[in-house]
Design an enzyme around this catalytic site. Sequence first.
Site, PDB file in Angstrom:
ATOM      1  N   ASP A  36       9.363   2.170  -0.118  1.00 49.97           N
ATOM      2  CA  ASP A  36       8.471   2.866   0.454  1.00 49.97           C
ATOM      3  C   ASP A  36       8.637   2.473   1.783  1.00 49.97           C
ATOM      4  OD1 ASP A  36       6.408   3.562   2.038  1.00 49.97           O
ATOM      5  OD2 ASP A  36       4.901   3.087   0.333  1.00 49.97           O
ATOM      6  N   LYS A  51       4.889   8.673   8.707  1.00 47.11           N
ATOM      7  CA  LYS A  51       4.263   8.079   9.912  1.00 47.11           C
ATOM      8  C   LYS A  51       5.130   8.376  11.203  1.00 47.11           C
ATOM      9  CE  LYS A  51       1.459   4.424   7.743  1.00 47.11           C
ATOM     10  NZ  LYS A  51      -0.133   4.319   8.112  1.00 47.11           N
ATOM     11  N   TYR A  84       0.794  -1.142   0.102  1.00 44.60           N
ATOM     12  CA  TYR A  84       0.139   0.035  -0.094  1.00 44.60           C
ATOM     13  C   TYR A  84       0.752   1.318  -0.071  1.00 44.60           C
ATOM     14  CZ  TYR A  84      -3.488   3.480   1.206  1.00 44.60           C
ATOM     15  OH  TYR A  84      -4.434   4.554   1.434  1.00 44.60           O
TER      16      TYR A  84
HETATM   17  C1  LIG Z   1       3.735   1.877   3.367  1.00 42.59           C
HETATM   18  C2  LIG Z   1       2.679   3.101   3.147  1.00 42.59           C
HETATM   19  N1  LIG Z   1       3.092   4.003   2.453  1.00 42.59           N
HETATM   20  C3  LIG Z   1       2.251   4.876   2.135  1.00 42.59           C
HETATM   21  C4  LIG Z   1       1.367   5.287   3.083  1.00 42.59           C
HETATM   22  C5  LIG Z   1       0.253   6.295   2.841  1.00 42.59           C
HETATM   23  O1  LIG Z   1       0.457   7.212   4.000  1.00 42.59           O
HETATM   24  P1  LIG Z   1      -0.667   8.108   4.287  1.00 42.59           P
HETATM   25  O2  LIG Z   1      -1.884   7.405   5.001  1.00 42.59           O
HETATM   26  O3  LIG Z   1      -0.046   9.142   5.141  1.00 42.59           O
HETATM   27  O4  LIG Z   1      -0.983   9.258   3.161  1.00 42.59           O
HETATM   28  C6  LIG Z   1       0.830   4.193   4.093  1.00 42.59           C
HETATM   29  C7  LIG Z   1      -0.302   4.447   4.919  1.00 42.59           C
HETATM   30  O5  LIG Z   1      -0.696   3.518   5.471  1.00 42.59           O
HETATM   31  C8  LIG Z   1       1.814   2.915   4.077  1.00 42.59           C
HETATM   32  O6  LIG Z   1       1.373   2.305   5.070  1.00 42.59           O
END
Ligand SMILES: Cc1ncc(COP(=O)(O)O)c(C=O)c1O
Length: 419
Positions: A226, A254, A132
Amino acid sequence: MQNTLAGGCSSPVRSGWSVGEKPFVQSRGDGAYAFDEHGERYIDYIMGYGPLFFGYNNPALTAGLQQLAARGVLFGSTHAEEERLAQRIRAHVPSIERVRFTTTGSEAMMSAIRVARAFTGRNLIVRFAGNYHGHFDAALFDAGASAQTPETGRSGIPEGVMQDVAVARYNEIEAVERVLAGREKELAAIVVEPICANMGLVPASTEFLKSLRACADDAGALLIFDEIISWPRAGMGGAQAVYGVRPDITAIGKVLGGGFPIAAFGGREDIVDVLAPDGPVFTGGTHAGNPFSVAVAHRVLDQLESHPEYFAYVRGLAERLAAGIREIFARRNLAYNVVQYESIVDFMFRNGPPVRNYDDARGSDGAKYAAYYRAMLDRHILLPPSQNEVMFLSTAHTESDVDETLAAIDHSLKEAVAS
Ligand SMILES: Cc1ncc(COP(=O)(O)O)c(C=O)c1O
């Protein structure tokens, strides 16, 4: 309220749709605990979906916020603390030579992909099912987390966007080769969560990440990590330090803000220099790098740098939780796998070997998880309302919280598995 707030929530996972529940309505949080609208206390393993590494309301992050606010929570100008924060991040994650701040992880990943496309002059992105990266168009098809229905990957997303996104099976380099066959020269970037925590917890194999690096190099493309969950939960150098694989671009978020909205992406200087005003690629944001979130991010780094023992503490709790769950499974003759990585713990209602990819994860029993979630909530343990999400420990959790949780798991499993 239900009719005015779309879907009764601001982010669908919170609605409880994956477990057939009503939203858990929270009034406040304190330490490791969430409180519902009636003031009832729950041990919280959602922890804001990861950011709350120090729990709720930790004075190390929140003391004197009024003084910070008095200086102005938002500037429409750049400020020196952004540069200092960028330098601190680079010192821990050397592949991030140059940084741009965003407000959310979604923006960081969306921008990272745009930069990769502009730098390479190519369009094709290879992503992995069950990872994700946020809620932008190119990220949703076959995404994990709670964006898990076939409709969420397509609705409102133009077909044309998907022509330049190929989705492969995680942990399987042959799957990458298959989706890439004949299109190597179109490849802009391979995008991956090196430790995936959005189809349950599924760390990549070292061989897989090293192969992705080689594959991107062979195609003249970039590798984007990511690390929005894995940094700094995997350590101050992120997953890239643990695996010894250097990506070209990395996104973080995060924990960086400890609950305040801030994320970032960055990487090799020559790549990031395509960003305006040095180059032609535009990303921006009214709240990007806002002084309030930046100040809290400095406090997060202060804590992590001056208390390396925190990592051992949360790992110890996670190991205690994982070992306790394994013991319960053994006693109850359940063949589910418990996965633990640093401060993250997870299991799925699925027999057989540990989950390696999204096809495996989709084979887990959603009805059993829903029953288990409900039974745990009844015992005042707040789990993520989706089996694709994971349990996050924080420095605010204690051994006695973990032991109370294990007792609840033991009883809840009896109900859930019988159902
Ligand atoms: C691995 C990862 N990348 C990107 C995101 C997206 O981040 P945001 O919710 O701050 O837009 C998340 C959100 O849970 C994530 O777990």
